[in-house]
Design an enzyme around this catalytic site. Structure first.
Site, PDB file in Angstrom:
ATOM      1  N   GLY A  84       2.764   4.872  12.745  1.00 32.67           N
ATOM      2  CA  GLY A  84       3.547   3.726  13.213  1.00 32.67           C
ATOM      3  C   GLY A  84       2.984   3.143  14.504  1.00 32.67           C
ATOM      4  N   GLN A  98       1.746  20.006   3.855  1.00 29.83           N
ATOM      5  CA  GLN A  98       3.115  19.980   4.366  1.00 29.83           C
ATOM      6  C   GLN A  98       3.703  21.388   4.357  1.00 29.83           C
ATOM      7  OE1 GLN A  98       4.836  17.110   5.622  1.00 29.83           O
ATOM      8  NE2 GLN A  98       6.167  18.750   6.353  1.00 29.83           N
ATOM      9  N   CYS A 114      13.887  11.467   6.305  1.00 30.77           N
ATOM     10  CA  CYS A 114      13.856  11.079   7.716  1.00 30.77           C
ATOM     11  C   CYS A 114      15.232  11.245   8.347  1.00 30.77           C
ATOM     12  CB  CYS A 114      13.391   9.634   7.838  1.00 30.77           C
ATOM     13  SG  CYS A 114      14.313   8.537   6.768  1.00 30.77           S
ATOM     14  N   GLU A 169       9.796   2.012  10.594  1.00 29.47           N
ATOM     15  CA  GLU A 169      10.804   3.065  10.429  1.00 29.47           C
ATOM     16  C   GLU A 169      10.060   4.387  10.423  1.00 29.47           C
ATOM     17  OE1 GLU A 169      13.884   2.938  10.662  1.00 29.47           O
ATOM     18  OE2 GLU A 169      14.215   0.788  10.474  1.00 29.47           O
ATOM     19  N   LYS A 220       0.856  -1.186   0.000  1.00 32.86           N
ATOM     20  CA  LYS A 220       0.000   0.000   0.000  1.00 32.86           C
ATOM     21  C   LYS A 220       0.894   1.239   0.000  1.00 32.86           C
ATOM     22  CE  LYS A 220      -1.798   3.301   2.376  1.00 32.86           C
ATOM     23  NZ  LYS A 220      -1.836   4.196   1.310  1.00 32.86           N
ATOM     24  N   GLU A 222       9.536  16.699  14.678  1.00 34.00           N
ATOM     25  CA  GLU A 222      10.008  16.599  13.295  1.00 34.00           C
ATOM     26  C   GLU A 222       9.188  17.539  12.406  1.00 34.00           C
ATOM     27  OE1 GLU A 222       8.923  13.061  11.036  1.00 34.00           O
ATOM     28  OE2 GLU A 222      10.999  12.933  10.325  1.00 34.00           O
ATOM     29  N   GLY A 250       6.913   5.531   7.829  1.00 33.48           N
ATOM     30  CA  GLY A 250       6.036   6.699   7.824  1.00 33.48           C
ATOM     31  C   GLY A 250       6.159   7.439   9.131  1.00 33.48           C
TER      32      GLY A 250
HETATM   33  P1  NAD Z   1       2.272   8.751   7.154  1.00 30.10           P
HETATM   34  O1  NAD Z   1       2.422   8.066   8.456  1.00 30.10           O
HETATM   35  O2  NAD Z   1       1.269   9.832   7.040  1.00 30.10           O
HETATM   36  O3  NAD Z   1       1.907   7.701   6.031  1.00 30.10           O
HETATM   37  C1  NAD Z   1       2.721   6.567   5.792  1.00 30.10           C
HETATM   38  C2  NAD Z   1       1.874   5.497   5.160  1.00 30.10           C
HETATM   39  O4  NAD Z   1       0.931   5.034   6.125  1.00 30.10           O
HETATM   40  C3  NAD Z   1       1.064   5.968   3.952  1.00 30.10           C
HETATM   41  O5  NAD Z   1       1.050   4.961   2.970  1.00 30.10           O
HETATM   42  C4  NAD Z   1      -0.306   6.161   4.548  1.00 30.10           C
HETATM   43  O6  NAD Z   1      -1.356   6.051   3.609  1.00 30.10           O
HETATM   44  C5  NAD Z   1      -0.355   5.012   5.541  1.00 30.10           C
HETATM   45  N1  NAD Z   1      -1.390   5.168   6.572  1.00 30.10           N
HETATM   46  C6  NAD Z   1      -1.903   6.315   7.071  1.00 30.10           C
HETATM   47  N2  NAD Z   1      -2.857   6.036   7.987  1.00 30.10           N
HETATM   48  C7  NAD Z   1      -2.928   4.680   8.080  1.00 30.10           C
HETATM   49  C8  NAD Z   1      -3.714   3.781   8.855  1.00 30.10           C
HETATM   50  N3  NAD Z   1      -4.636   4.216   9.716  1.00 30.10           N
HETATM   51  N4  NAD Z   1      -3.528   2.473   8.699  1.00 30.10           N
HETATM   52  C9  NAD Z   1      -2.583   1.998   7.844  1.00 30.10           C
HETATM   53  N5  NAD Z   1      -1.832   2.801   7.060  1.00 30.10           N
HETATM   54  C10 NAD Z   1      -1.993   4.131   7.181  1.00 30.10           C
HETATM   55  O7  NAD Z   1       3.723   9.277   6.748  1.00 30.10           O
HETATM   56  P2  NAD Z   1       4.125  10.139   5.465  1.00 30.10           P
HETATM   57  O8  NAD Z   1       3.633  11.552   5.673  1.00 30.10           O
HETATM   58  O9  NAD Z   1       3.744   9.421   4.216  1.00 30.10           O
HETATM   59  O10 NAD Z   1       5.725  10.093   5.546  1.00 30.10           O
HETATM   60  C11 NAD Z   1       6.472  11.008   6.298  1.00 30.10           C
HETATM   61  C12 NAD Z   1       7.009  10.344   7.539  1.00 30.10           C
HETATM   62  O11 NAD Z   1       7.748   9.190   7.180  1.00 30.10           O
HETATM   63  C13 NAD Z   1       7.982  11.214   8.301  1.00 30.10           C
HETATM   64  O12 NAD Z   1       7.712  11.129   9.683  1.00 30.10           O
HETATM   65  C14 NAD Z   1       9.330  10.585   8.012  1.00 30.10           C
HETATM   66  O13 NAD Z   1      10.332  10.807   8.984  1.00 30.10           O
HETATM   67  C15 NAD Z   1       8.967   9.163   7.895  1.00 30.10           C
HETATM   68  N6  NAD Z   1       9.993   8.422   7.163  1.00 30.10           N
HETATM   69  C16 NAD Z   1      10.814   7.584   7.863  1.00 30.10           C
HETATM   70  C17 NAD Z   1      11.818   6.874   7.218  1.00 30.10           C
HETATM   71  C18 NAD Z   1      12.702   5.930   7.969  1.00 30.10           C
HETATM   72  O14 NAD Z   1      13.248   5.033   7.349  1.00 30.10           O
HETATM   73  N7  NAD Z   1      12.856   6.074   9.274  1.00 30.10           N
HETATM   74  C19 NAD Z   1      11.985   7.027   5.846  1.00 30.10           C
HETATM   75  C20 NAD Z   1      11.140   7.894   5.169  1.00 30.10           C
HETATM   76  C21 NAD Z   1      10.138   8.578   5.837  1.00 30.10           C
END
Ligand code: NAD
Length: 479
Positions: free
Chosen positions: A231, A329, A282, A248, A173, A381, A226
């Protein structure tokens, strides 16, 4: 009639009931395409297809898995200019960054093509006479993969490639903002010869298709990248199902600059780590921790370099900083800047919305000075081109401040002192440490991940990925 790019479920492309436009953040007049928006039924069908396909895929030969992964990796590499352009259009990073990310995705597939040939176990002498013991790695089963928008090619690659390499079936997804790269990856994998149902792509809202994945007991493991908030939901759902999970999440990565640093090198590290990819990494260096005697030279040097950065359309050749990914954002970034100002920070070198000739989400990178560890800008963040500077007395205070965060993804230090570099490597609480290098920018053959609130579960990438994507089986045999 609008051409809708569909989801891949059980080897079939499915348009689903709804679709949504993929908007270019560099030019919101440009619609890149229309992409299917799945629902909970689509997710359930994809999981069913993965469950049906996994046992046979888990029994394919290493050579067969190698060949498919290599075919996909080579196609990604051969088409990296085209795929990189699409990525730049949908996510907003510059063409150069997007092509480099695409190449990275191709290299990751080739790496795991090789790993498919090297899956090994152990044979030990039993404690009992006449008994043989061996330890083998088996696929976990059906893996759910949930990805963010900021690395639309590389992150799916570093999850999907090892999942398939070790014999798992996948339901992926992707993030809502970047369906184009995910669709391309699905198309490439299918044409590389993956059997139907081994890789399934379900696009749509996290709250609908993501939630349906979390609730489905047939998913054996979930790899998520994410935000921390999402998470936490993923972790809770996985605990309920006693399911393996890998998370992550965010970072608030420190870059320490000591008196004895090569100051030009430190400025290079800060500018790259804080602002490239529009700060949407990230591993971004969002906290710059600088000792007193180099503080003003460092800040002035950064401001000078920032004046040379060109904010603009991701595909313009002279652009160094692309747009922010979307309106929300952008509003978040500007709100954090206002909060920092309200809490006593000085906004230097930008932090403003700018026009670049086309309707897009453009802002100038911001350096916030005169900040302290307790300020919001140093605790949460931002995920944009915004970095803060904290002035500290000496190395000891710098280390304390570096560790004064809930996050622990990556940490950097700029110094010419072996003593401080070695001590920092040992003492900083982060999964990755950089000495005289930007905090962002990693290799793909070594583990990636953090500590504290940044990560949970086994590391990603390199051969350590096997720890998440396989289960160990111990067999005792009396021949
Ligand atoms: P997000 O948490 O909003 O979304 C991530 C994913 O989760 C998306 O596909 C989203 O549709 C899905 N999602 C959202 N709600 C959900 C739910 N209720 N159930 C299941 N899935 C759901 O994050 P984002 O805005 O897409 O990404 C930015 C974040 O990602 C930042 O915090 C960044 O630091 C982090 N990030 C971390 C790493 C790492 O490796 N540590 C790498 C890249 C990004």
């Amino acid at each position: 009639m609008t051409d809708v790019k569909g989801m891949l479920i059980a080897g079939e492309w499915r348009s689903g009931g709804r679709s949504s436009p993929n908007v270019n953040p560099s030019d919101t007049n440009e619609i890149i395409g229309h992409y299917a928006q799945g629902d909970a039924d689509d997710m359930r069908d994809a999981i069913e297809a993965a469950c049906a396909a996994q046992p046979r895929w888990g029994e394919t030969t290493p050579q067969a898995r190698h060949d498919i992964l290599a075919q996909a990796g080579n196609e990604i590499l051969n088409r990296s200019d085209e795929l990189g352009e699409l990525l730049a259009r949908e996510e907003g990073k510059t063409r150069r960054e997007a092509v480099a990310e695409t190449r990275r995705a191709g290299q990751i597939f080739l790496y795991f093509a090789g790993e498919a040939l090297r899956i090994s176990g152990e044979k030990l002498a039993s404690l009992r006479p006449g008994v043989e013991v061996d330890v083998t790695r088996e696929p976990v089963g059906v893996v759910g993969i949930i990805t963010p928008w900021n690395y639309p090619m590389a992150i799916p690659a570093w999850k999907v490639a090892p999942a398939l390499c070790y014999g798992n079936a996948v339901v992926m997804k992707p993030a809502e903002l970047v369906p184009g790269s995910a669709w391309m990856l699905a198309d490439i994998l299918q044409r590389a010869g993956l059997p139907d149902g081994v890789f399934n792509l379900v696009m749509g809202a996290g709250s609908i298709v993501g939630a349906a994945m979390l609730e489905d007991p047939r998913i054996d493991a979930i790899s998520f990248t994410g935000s921390q908030a999402t998470g936490a939901r993923v972790a809770a759902a996985c605990a309920k199902h006693m399911r393996r999970v890998q998370l992550e999440m965010g970072g608030k990565n420190p870059l320490v600059v000591l008196d004895d640093a090569d100051i030009d090198q430190a400025i290079d590290c800060a500018i790259d780590g804080a602002f490239f990819s529009t700060g949407q990494r990230c591993t971004a260096s969002s906290r710059l921790i600088v000792t007193e005697s180099v503080h003003s030279r460092f800040v002035e040097g950064c401001l000078e370099r920032m004046r040379g950065l060109k904010v603009g359309h991701a595909l313009d050749n002279d652009t160094t900083i692309g747009p922010v990914v979307d309106q929300q954002q952008l509003a978040n970034n500007l709100r954090y800047i206002e909060t920092a100002r309200g809490e006593g920070g000085s906004i230097r070198g930008g932090g403003e919305r700018v026009e670049c000739g086309r309707p897009g989400f453009y802002m100038t990178p911001a350096l916030v000075t005169d900040t302290s560890p307790q300020m919001t800008i140093n605790r949460e963040e931002v995920f944009g081109p915004v970095a803060s500077v904290m002035r500290v007395r000496d190395y000891e205070e710098a280390l304390y401040v570096a560790n004064d965060t809930q996050f622990g993804l990556c940490a950097g230090i700029c110094t010419t002192s072996l003593k401080y570099a070695s001590h920092f490597r040992r003492s900083v609480r982060a999964g990755m440490v950089m000495v005289n290098l930007p905090t962002a920018g990693v290799d793909y053959h070594v583990p990636f991940g953090g500590t504290k609130a940044s990560s949970m579960g086994p590391r990603e990438q390199g051969r350590h990925a096997a720890e998440f994507y396989t289960v160990l089986k111990t067999a005792y045999v009396e021949p």
